[in-house]
Design a protein around this motif. Structure first.
Motif, PDB file in Angstrom:
ATOM      1  N   PRO A  14      -0.335   1.282  -5.932  1.00  0.00           N
ATOM      2  CA  PRO A  14       0.612   1.734  -4.907  1.00  0.00           C
ATOM      3  C   PRO A  14       1.329   3.020  -5.326  1.00  0.00           C
ATOM      4  N   ILE A  15       2.070   3.554  -4.376  1.00  0.00           N
ATOM      5  CA  ILE A  15       2.884   4.749  -4.608  1.00  0.00           C
ATOM      6  C   ILE A  15       4.340   4.313  -4.713  1.00  0.00           C
ATOM      7  N   GLN A  35       4.745   1.688  -1.722  1.00  0.00           N
ATOM      8  CA  GLN A  35       3.803   1.684  -0.609  1.00  0.00           C
ATOM      9  C   GLN A  35       2.409   1.313  -1.087  1.00  0.00           C
ATOM     10  N   GLY A  36       1.854   0.260  -0.487  1.00  0.00           N
ATOM     11  CA  GLY A  36       0.493  -0.163  -0.786  1.00  0.00           C
ATOM     12  C   GLY A  36      -0.414   0.026   0.416  1.00  0.00           C
ATOM     13  N   TYR A  81      10.552   2.206 -13.921  1.00  0.00           N
ATOM     14  CA  TYR A  81      10.164   1.206 -12.931  1.00  0.00           C
ATOM     15  C   TYR A  81       8.687   1.386 -12.560  1.00  0.00           C
ATOM     16  N   LYS A  82       8.031   0.252 -12.255  1.00  0.00           N
ATOM     17  CA  LYS A  82       6.675   0.238 -11.701  1.00  0.00           C
ATOM     18  C   LYS A  82       6.616  -0.859 -10.647  1.00  0.00           C
ATOM     19  N   CYS A  83       5.649  -0.771  -9.759  1.00  0.00           N
ATOM     20  CA  CYS A  83       5.496  -1.820  -8.759  1.00  0.00           C
ATOM     21  C   CYS A  83       4.018  -2.154  -8.557  1.00  0.00           C
ATOM     22  N   SER A  92      -2.781  -5.596  -7.130  1.00  0.00           N
ATOM     23  CA  SER A  92      -3.193  -4.204  -7.370  1.00  0.00           C
ATOM     24  C   SER A  92      -2.907  -3.796  -8.803  1.00  0.00           C
ATOM     25  N   GLU A  93      -3.395  -2.640  -9.137  1.00  0.00           N
ATOM     26  CA  GLU A  93      -2.996  -2.015 -10.402  1.00  0.00           C
ATOM     27  C   GLU A  93      -1.527  -1.600 -10.312  1.00  0.00           C
TER      28      GLU A  93
END
Length: 252
Positions: A14-15, A35-36, A81-83, A92-93
């Motif tokens: 995602p972004i 956003q995915g 942060y990461k999502c 997802s990755e």
């Protein structure tokens, strides 16, 4: 496709981004958006490698987005942060990292001149670990020095290369910075230009003095000639009168 001929489906990462920006003043609200793909049904937010929050997505037009809110930014919420998102049973990755930076306080940047040298003095009301000095318009990395509440950046022998506008900020760690200081403009006079101008003025002054001396000599020469002419005219007049008187006596 793996060696057994089974297709492995991997979800794209995602972004992630922040609003209003990744640099947030202390106490200010910030939103992290992830956003995915349109089929995403769940999002997870990770802070410094640990699960921080989970959200269901919102459909904003054609975009599938999850929003995570931080009510008031603090040094404890600053970091990386990461999502990730889930579609059915697949995750997802992780997204690219988002580094949130908290800002606070404002350093003071001033000039401390020396003999042929300039020092840029930075002071901050709260103790920090590193000070950074930025020159506007430069592509090179900022200078840094370690300090507590005050530090000096020596500029060395001053040249026109030091001319420009400077700002500074303090860094408490990778994710906690001060506000940038007010800009300080450093003006450096080009000594070569001044030397050239001084030489031209000196030449003009000498030329003027020579001209005045020549005019004085010419005036003195004219005055001398005039006096000699007057003396000659006076002697001629006396000779004429003497001859006239002599002639009258002879006539009698």
């Amino acid at each position: 496709m793996d060696p057994q001929g089974i297709t492995l489906k991997i979800l794209s990462k995602p972004i992630i981004w922040a609003k209003p920006d990744f640099m947030i003043p202390k106490g200010t609200r910030v939103s992290i958006l992830c956003q995915g793909t349109p089929e995403a049904v769940e999002y997870q937010l990770y802070f410094e490698g640990h699960l921080s929050a989970q959200r269901r997505p919102k459909q904003l037009g054609r975009r599938n987005i999850a929003m995570f809110h931080i009510p008031a930014m603090t040094p404890h919420t600053a970091g990386q942060y990461k999502c990730v998102y889930r579609r059915k049973k697949l995750w997802s990755e992780p997204s690219d990292p988002l580094d949130l930076v908290v800002t606070g306080n404002c350093p003071i940047l001033g000039l401390n001149p020396g003999e042929g040298h300039i020092y840029l003095l930075i002071s901050l009301s709260t103790a920090t670990s590193t000070f950074f000095l930025l020159k506007e318009g430069r592509s090179s990395r900022p200078q840094h020095r370690y300090g507590n509440t005050q530090v000096e950046f020596p500029m060395g022998p001053v040249t026109t290369a030091h001319r420009g506008t400077y700002r500074c900020f303090g860094s408490y760690n990778n994710y906690a910075w001060s506000f940038p200081s007010e800009p300080v403009k450093l003006l450096v006079t080009d000594l070569a230009v001044w030397d050239h101008t001084a030489q031209n003025l000196l030449r003009m002054g000498l030329a003027f003095l020579v001209l005045v001396a020549l005019m004085c000599l010419l005036a003195e020469d004219c005055l001398w000639r005039k006096r000699n002419q007057e003396k000659a005219n006076g002697a001629s007049s006396q000779e004429c009168r003497r001859r006239f008187r002599t002639q009258r006596r002879l006539d009698k």
